[in-house]
Design an enzyme around this catalytic site. Structure first.
Site, mmCIF file in Angstrom:
data_model
loop_
_atom_site.group_PDB
_atom_site.id
_atom_site.type_symbol
_atom_site.label_atom_id
_atom_site.label_comp_id
_atom_site.label_asym_id
_atom_site.label_seq_id
_atom_site.Cartn_x
_atom_site.Cartn_y
_atom_site.Cartn_z
ATOM 1 N N ALA A 94 0.809 -1.219 0.000
ATOM 2 C CA ALA A 94 0.000 0.000 0.000
ATOM 3 C C ALA A 94 0.837 1.262 0.000
ATOM 4 O O ALA A 94 0.357 2.334 -0.361
ATOM 5 C CB ALA A 94 -0.936 0.011 1.212
ATOM 6 N N LYS A 95 2.098 1.160 0.454
ATOM 7 C CA LYS A 95 3.043 2.289 0.473
ATOM 8 C C LYS A 95 2.437 3.517 1.154
ATOM 9 O O LYS A 95 2.557 4.647 0.669
ATOM 10 C CB LYS A 95 3.529 2.617 -0.939
ATOM 11 C CG LYS A 95 4.252 1.460 -1.619
ATOM 12 C CD LYS A 95 4.722 1.818 -3.019
ATOM 13 C CE LYS A 95 5.445 0.670 -3.689
ATOM 14 N NZ LYS A 95 4.551 -0.459 -4.032
ATOM 15 N N ARG A 96 1.822 3.292 2.287
ATOM 16 C CA ARG A 96 1.163 4.377 3.007
ATOM 17 C C ARG A 96 2.180 5.313 3.644
ATOM 18 O O ARG A 96 3.268 4.897 4.061
ATOM 19 C CB ARG A 96 0.256 3.821 4.096
ATOM 20 C CG ARG A 96 -0.871 2.913 3.615
ATOM 21 C CD ARG A 96 -1.798 3.594 2.659
ATOM 22 N NE ARG A 96 -3.046 2.872 2.485
ATOM 23 C CZ ARG A 96 -3.887 3.058 1.489
ATOM 24 N NH1 ARG A 96 -3.609 3.935 0.547
ATOM 25 N NH2 ARG A 96 -5.014 2.379 1.407
#
Length: 272
Positions: A94-96
């Site tokens: 998700a690379k939040r």
């Protein structure tokens, strides 16, 4: 069992450093799935069943589901892996990256809604944006460091006090942020020289390594650069090359995926 422990057990059980990425592009699905309302789940389930004994982890990429309002199918995919192959870690890609209060909700999304074992996160906003993930001490936070795309150099190679920025990120995670021993880093296979540098900085910390397969990263160079003394330490991801492998005359799409996954796993093991 923590994410790190589960990953180590999967490395050993399946004799594999292969992470199978689940990037379901419906435009590339087999024709027989076109009329299925839950085609994404059916496709991912087939990929999971075909490769589960060859993988050390599965990595669903959330954007492929969210863009089609198919988060319910992502939930179903994660539940299926947990129920059917509980020994294999699920990494939510998700690379939040956001401030603490919002990051708390992103952590709940990853670890409650999807029950992921780990999630990819962006360190650009500093430690307080990552701290909420660390509260889940049995889960993993996989921090972007040296990414596989060419444009990553725009920022990651900036000189900061005599070192490129990606090395500062690696040092921060290794020396200050990994207080619970739950962190890993994303380092692309397309840059094996930088992979060597990161491994020297972080010691035994696991590395998620995208960039082989469709992105063209060299397997031999990747393994040599990133493996630990125990010949583990990596989740080498392949997504499109496995998911959309061209079937041979006697194969369906799942058998084709298994063939390529087996070839990839064995190619990785050849250089361990």
């Amino acid at each position: 069992m923590t994410f790190i422990e589960k990953l180590a057990a999967a490395w050993e059980k399946n004799n594999s450093l292969l992470c199978v990425g689940l990037d379901p592009d419906v435009s590339r699905f087999p024709a027989e799935l076109a009329s299925q309302p839950d085609a994404i789940f059916i496709f991912c389930k087939a990929m999971i069943d075909a490769t589960a004994d060859l993988a050390c982890s599965f990595k669903p990429q959330i954007a492929y589901f969210a863009a089609l309002r198919a988060e319910d199918q992502l939930e179903a995919v994660c539940r299926y892996i947990k129920a059917t192959y509980p020994a294999i870690p699920v990494i939510l890609d998700a690379k939040r990256g956001d401030i603490g209060a919002t990051a708390e909700q992103y952590a709940r999304e990853a670890f409650e809604r999807y029950d992921a074992d780990a999630v990819t996160v962006n360190p650009y906003m500093g430690f307080d944006s990552l701290a909420p993930y660390m509260e889940w001490k049995d889960r993993g936070a996989i921090v972007l460091c040296r990414t596989s795309n060419a444009g990553g150099s725009d920022l990651q190679f900036l000189n900061v006090d005599g070192k490129p920025l990606y090395q500062h990120v690696a040092q921060l995670v290794a020396d200050k942020w990994n207080t619970n021993g739950q962190c890993a880093l994303v380092v692309g296979a397309t840059f094996p020289a930088e992979l060597v540098q990161v491994r020297q900085i972080v010691g035994e910390m696991p590395l998620l390594v995208p960039g082989i397969g469709a992105q063209g990263g060299d397997i031999a160079a990747t393994v040599a650069a990133g493996k630990t003394a125990s010949a583990t330490g990596m989740m080498i991801n392949s997504s499109r090359a496995i998911l959309y492998a061209k079937p041979l005359a006697s194969e369906d799409y799942a058998k084709a995926a298994r063939r390529v996954a087996l070839e990839t796993r064995d190619a990785i093991n050849q250089y361990r």
